[in-house]
Scaffold this active site. Structure first.
Site, PDB file in Angstrom:
ATOM      1  N   HIS A  62      74.756  -6.364 -15.233  1.00  0.00           N
ATOM      2  CA  HIS A  62      75.646  -5.296 -14.807  1.00  0.00           C
ATOM      3  C   HIS A  62      75.683  -5.163 -13.285  1.00  0.00           C
ATOM      4  O   HIS A  62      74.690  -5.418 -12.610  1.00  0.00           O
ATOM      5  CB  HIS A  62      75.183  -3.961 -15.382  1.00  0.00           C
ATOM      6  CG  HIS A  62      75.114  -3.953 -16.874  1.00  0.00           C
ATOM      7  ND1 HIS A  62      74.221  -3.176 -17.555  1.00  0.00           N
ATOM      8  CD2 HIS A  62      75.827  -4.614 -17.817  1.00  0.00           C
ATOM      9  CE1 HIS A  62      74.390  -3.349 -18.854  1.00  0.00           C
ATOM     10  NE2 HIS A  62      75.345  -4.231 -19.038  1.00  0.00           N
ATOM     11  N   LYS A  93      69.077  -0.991  -6.731  1.00  0.00           N
ATOM     12  CA  LYS A  93      68.214  -0.455  -7.784  1.00  0.00           C
ATOM     13  C   LYS A  93      66.764  -0.845  -7.526  1.00  0.00           C
ATOM     14  O   LYS A  93      66.467  -2.010  -7.294  1.00  0.00           O
ATOM     15  CB  LYS A  93      68.637  -0.993  -9.149  1.00  0.00           C
ATOM     16  CG  LYS A  93      70.038  -0.578  -9.549  1.00  0.00           C
ATOM     17  CD  LYS A  93      70.460  -1.247 -10.837  1.00  0.00           C
ATOM     18  CE  LYS A  93      71.892  -0.887 -11.188  1.00  0.00           C
ATOM     19  NZ  LYS A  93      72.347  -1.619 -12.373  1.00  0.00           N
ATOM     20  N   TYR A 108      64.643   3.281 -13.217  1.00  0.00           N
ATOM     21  CA  TYR A 108      65.137   2.784 -11.944  1.00  0.00           C
ATOM     22  C   TYR A 108      65.777   3.877 -11.118  1.00  0.00           C
ATOM     23  O   TYR A 108      66.336   4.825 -11.628  1.00  0.00           O
ATOM     24  CB  TYR A 108      66.065   1.595 -12.098  1.00  0.00           C
ATOM     25  CG  TYR A 108      67.279   1.747 -12.983  1.00  0.00           C
ATOM     26  CD1 TYR A 108      68.531   1.985 -12.429  1.00  0.00           C
ATOM     27  CD2 TYR A 108      67.186   1.580 -14.352  1.00  0.00           C
ATOM     28  CE1 TYR A 108      69.658   2.066 -13.226  1.00  0.00           C
ATOM     29  CE2 TYR A 108      68.303   1.663 -15.160  1.00  0.00           C
ATOM     30  CZ  TYR A 108      69.542   1.922 -14.588  1.00  0.00           C
ATOM     31  OH  TYR A 108      70.648   2.013 -15.388  1.00  0.00           O
ATOM     32  N   ASP A 153      78.198  -5.774 -23.460  1.00  0.00           N
ATOM     33  CA  ASP A 153      77.523  -6.977 -22.970  1.00  0.00           C
ATOM     34  C   ASP A 153      77.983  -8.237 -23.698  1.00  0.00           C
ATOM     35  O   ASP A 153      77.952  -9.326 -23.137  1.00  0.00           O
ATOM     36  CB  ASP A 153      76.011  -6.811 -23.052  1.00  0.00           C
ATOM     37  CG  ASP A 153      75.498  -5.786 -22.049  1.00  0.00           C
ATOM     38  OD1 ASP A 153      76.262  -5.389 -21.146  1.00  0.00           O
ATOM     39  OD2 ASP A 153      74.331  -5.377 -22.172  1.00  0.00           O
TER      40      ASP A 153
END
Length: 181
Positions: free
Chosen positions: A62, A71, A131, A168
């Protein structure tokens, strides 16, 4: 805190200092000043995310084409194989990937800077994945590259068929993906 350069420009593996004894452990999981000094960046974080996934769940790859998120990722329970892919055309590591094990045992963190795609697969029975993000989630700009792209050739440590979301399953090929200038 120990910071190690990865094979990708601006992407770092971070090993926090852990103090432990028979009672358990203590570690500073994040310090903005130290993070910026050690990674030579000036990012601040605006959002924290937490996911839990079962064994075999693969999330990614992503990224957001606008409002790109840096991140800082880590695992607090279980073990994952974590992957970053450099999507910055101007970078000498454009189109390259880096993967590593993040686990509750090693307590490593990975800094995935803006301009990268990110994904992971759960190797343990389950995993809790945390994250910090440097920009807000913007679903209208979210994109997904296929986890098994034939150009990237990511060496996922899989002995099973991964569990994917519908999003996905529809990931695009790297060669036709929108990337950063």
């Amino acid at each position: 805190m120990k910071v190690t350069e990865t094979s990708l420009n601006d992407c770092y593996l971070i090993e926090p200092t852990v103090f432990g004894d028979s009672r358990g452990f203590f570690m500073e999981s994040f310090n903005q000043k130290r993070f910026n000094e050690l990674t030579n960046t000036n990012f601040s974080f605006v959002q924290d995310n937490h996911s839990r996934s079962g064994k075999g769940v693969l999330r990614g790859l992503h990224y957001q084409i606008k409002n790109s998120q840096g991140k800082l990722v880590r695992v607090t329970r279980g073990e994952v194989f974590d992957v970053a892919v450099d999507l910055r055309k101007s970078s000498p590591t454009f189109g390259k990937w880096f993967g590593c094990i993040l686990s509750e045992t090693n307590k490593f963190q990975l800094w995935v800077p803006p301009g990268f795609a990110h994904g992971f697969v759960v190797l343990s029975e389950s995993a809790e994945f945390l994250y910090k993000a440097s920009d807000y989630y913007a679903p209208e700009f979210e994109r997904c590259i296929s986890w098994n792209d034939s150009t990237l050739k990511i060496d996922w440590p899989l002995s099973f068929e991964p569990v994917l979301s519908e999003k996905d399953k529809k990931g695009t090929e790297f060669k036709s993906a929108e990337v950063y200038e």
